[in-house]
Motif scaffolding. Sequence first.
Motif, PDB file in Angstrom:
ATOM      1  N   TRP A  66       3.111  17.119  22.607  1.00 31.79           N
ATOM      2  CA  TRP A  66       3.280  18.467  23.135  1.00 31.79           C
ATOM      3  C   TRP A  66       4.301  18.477  24.275  1.00 31.79           C
ATOM      4  O   TRP A  66       4.735  17.429  24.752  1.00 31.79           O
ATOM      5  CB  TRP A  66       1.932  18.992  23.640  1.00 31.79           C
ATOM      6  N   ALA A  67       4.645  19.688  24.720  1.00 30.57           N
ATOM      7  CA  ALA A  67       5.509  19.885  25.889  1.00 30.57           C
ATOM      8  C   ALA A  67       5.116  21.193  26.563  1.00 30.57           C
ATOM      9  O   ALA A  67       4.600  22.111  25.912  1.00 30.57           O
ATOM     10  CB  ALA A  67       6.982  19.924  25.477  1.00 30.57           C
ATOM     11  N   THR A  68       5.369  21.280  27.860  1.00 29.56           N
ATOM     12  CA  THR A  68       4.969  22.480  28.612  1.00 29.56           C
ATOM     13  C   THR A  68       5.774  23.705  28.210  1.00 29.56           C
ATOM     14  O   THR A  68       5.285  24.821  28.323  1.00 29.56           O
ATOM     15  CB  THR A  68       5.135  22.267  30.133  1.00 29.56           C
ATOM     16  N   TRP A  69       7.003  23.521  27.736  1.00 26.85           N
ATOM     17  CA  TRP A  69       7.877  24.639  27.375  1.00 26.85           C
ATOM     18  C   TRP A  69       7.595  25.178  25.977  1.00 26.85           C
ATOM     19  O   TRP A  69       8.182  26.177  25.564  1.00 26.85           O
ATOM     20  CB  TRP A  69       9.358  24.219  27.464  1.00 26.85           C
ATOM     21  N   PRO A 123       5.609  27.179  23.327  1.00 25.66           N
ATOM     22  CA  PRO A 123       4.578  28.230  23.263  1.00 25.66           C
ATOM     23  C   PRO A 123       3.343  27.856  22.435  1.00 25.66           C
ATOM     24  O   PRO A 123       2.220  28.083  22.890  1.00 25.66           O
ATOM     25  CB  PRO A 123       5.322  29.432  22.673  1.00 25.66           C
ATOM     26  N   PRO A 124       3.488  27.264  21.227  1.00 31.37           N
ATOM     27  CA  PRO A 124       2.268  26.894  20.489  1.00 31.37           C
ATOM     28  C   PRO A 124       1.448  25.815  21.199  1.00 31.37           C
ATOM     29  O   PRO A 124       0.230  25.777  21.064  1.00 31.37           O
ATOM     30  CB  PRO A 124       2.786  26.387  19.147  1.00 31.37           C
ATOM     31  N   CYS A 125       2.127  24.947  21.953  1.00 30.47           N
ATOM     32  CA  CYS A 125       1.406  23.912  22.717  1.00 30.47           C
ATOM     33  C   CYS A 125       0.550  24.562  23.788  1.00 30.47           C
ATOM     34  O   CYS A 125      -0.616  24.193  23.978  1.00 30.47           O
ATOM     35  CB  CYS A 125       2.385  22.936  23.365  1.00 30.47           C
ATOM     36  N   ARG A 126       1.139  25.523  24.489  1.00 28.95           N
ATOM     37  CA  ARG A 126       0.381  26.236  25.525  1.00 28.95           C
ATOM     38  C   ARG A 126      -0.784  26.998  24.898  1.00 28.95           C
ATOM     39  O   ARG A 126      -1.875  27.037  25.457  1.00 28.95           O
ATOM     40  CB  ARG A 126       1.294  27.200  26.287  1.00 28.95           C
ATOM     41  N   ALA A 127      -0.559  27.596  23.738  1.00 31.87           N
ATOM     42  CA  ALA A 127      -1.607  28.388  23.083  1.00 31.87           C
ATOM     43  C   ALA A 127      -2.788  27.523  22.661  1.00 31.87           C
ATOM     44  O   ALA A 127      -3.938  27.962  22.725  1.00 31.87           O
ATOM     45  CB  ALA A 127      -1.031  29.128  21.877  1.00 31.87           C
ATOM     46  N   GLU A 128      -2.533  26.286  22.219  1.00 28.02           N
ATOM     47  CA  GLU A 128      -3.639  25.465  21.726  1.00 28.02           C
ATOM     48  C   GLU A 128      -4.329  24.643  22.815  1.00 28.02           C
ATOM     49  O   GLU A 128      -5.417  24.118  22.602  1.00 28.02           O
ATOM     50  CB  GLU A 128      -3.180  24.560  20.585  1.00 28.02           C
ATOM     51  N   MET A 129      -3.729  24.517  23.979  1.00 26.15           N
ATOM     52  CA  MET A 129      -4.297  23.666  25.036  1.00 26.15           C
ATOM     53  C   MET A 129      -5.728  24.068  25.434  1.00 26.15           C
ATOM     54  O   MET A 129      -6.589  23.188  25.554  1.00 26.15           O
ATOM     55  CB  MET A 129      -3.374  23.639  26.248  1.00 26.15           C
ATOM     56  N   ASP A 152       8.632  15.388  33.308  1.00 26.94           N
ATOM     57  CA  ASP A 152       8.216  14.605  34.468  1.00 26.94           C
ATOM     58  C   ASP A 152       6.815  15.026  34.932  1.00 26.94           C
ATOM     59  O   ASP A 152       6.291  16.064  34.538  1.00 26.94           O
ATOM     60  CB  ASP A 152       9.224  14.718  35.615  1.00 26.94           C
ATOM     61  N   GLU A 153       6.251  14.189  35.790  1.00 24.87           N
ATOM     62  CA  GLU A 153       4.877  14.402  36.261  1.00 24.87           C
ATOM     63  C   GLU A 153       4.699  15.719  37.005  1.00 24.87           C
ATOM     64  O   GLU A 153       3.662  16.374  36.863  1.00 24.87           O
ATOM     65  CB  GLU A 153       4.447  13.244  37.158  1.00 24.87           C
ATOM     66  N   ASP A 154       5.683  16.123  37.794  1.00 25.45           N
ATOM     67  CA  ASP A 154       5.569  17.378  38.551  1.00 25.45           C
ATOM     68  C   ASP A 154       5.459  18.584  37.619  1.00 25.45           C
ATOM     69  O   ASP A 154       4.653  19.486  37.845  1.00 25.45           O
ATOM     70  CB  ASP A 154       6.759  17.560  39.504  1.00 25.45           C
ATOM     71  N   PHE A 185       1.835  22.612  35.139  1.00 22.96           N
ATOM     72  CA  PHE A 185       1.299  23.176  33.901  1.00 22.96           C
ATOM     73  C   PHE A 185      -0.224  23.059  33.860  1.00 22.96           C
ATOM     74  O   PHE A 185      -0.928  24.002  33.493  1.00 22.96           O
ATOM     75  CB  PHE A 185       1.922  22.448  32.702  1.00 22.96           C
ATOM     76  N   LEU A 186      -0.747  21.883  34.254  1.00 21.03           N
ATOM     77  CA  LEU A 186      -2.191  21.655  34.198  1.00 21.03           C
ATOM     78  C   LEU A 186      -2.956  22.509  35.213  1.00 21.03           C
ATOM     79  O   LEU A 186      -4.162  22.688  35.078  1.00 21.03           O
ATOM     80  CB  LEU A 186      -2.500  20.173  34.385  1.00 21.03           C
TER      81      LEU A 186
END
Length: 171
Positions: free
Chosen positions: A64-67, A69-75, A100-102, A107-108
């Motif tokens: 996944w990646a923070t950018w 949209p489907p990744c954000r939707a399923e988190m 990167d970690e920041d 995101f978290l």
Amino acid sequence: MFKITLKLLLIIISLICISSVSAAQSLTRLSNPEMAPDFTLQDMDGVEHKLSDYKGQPVIVNFWATWCPPCRAEMPSMERAWNKLKDQGVAMLAINVGEDEDTIFTFLGDYPANFTILLDQTGTTSEAWPLRGLPTTFIISPDGRIIYQAIGGREWDDEQLLQQILALKKQ
């Protein structure tokens, strides 16, 4: 560098074709399950995790990646699934691709996750796996083979999906 840039471009293009969350809550069973490529990645606390350390139990490996949209939707559904699975002998590893970690830490704050988040900042691990877009999730059998894949988002707390994963414990 060019190889990583090209792969990211392909992932972005594939996102256009993948809906936010797949309507079909299913996993695709692979007809010829191969051994999952091993990796060693650090989590957000700098602790190393090897996929081979999880042998003997089913493992959910999500790229996944923070950018995305489907990744954000399923988190959020991954977090709910983890709350159902964490005491059932199943591991959940979410591998962030190239950030990167920041960025991940921020995101978290919006999408809390108590399962293991791993960092693939160089893209080396994601290049070793058969990704066709983000998010892509693989379900690994207790003997280390890729049994199922899911391309695109899912509602991971769906009972049918959870039962498919838990059934691997009996094999």
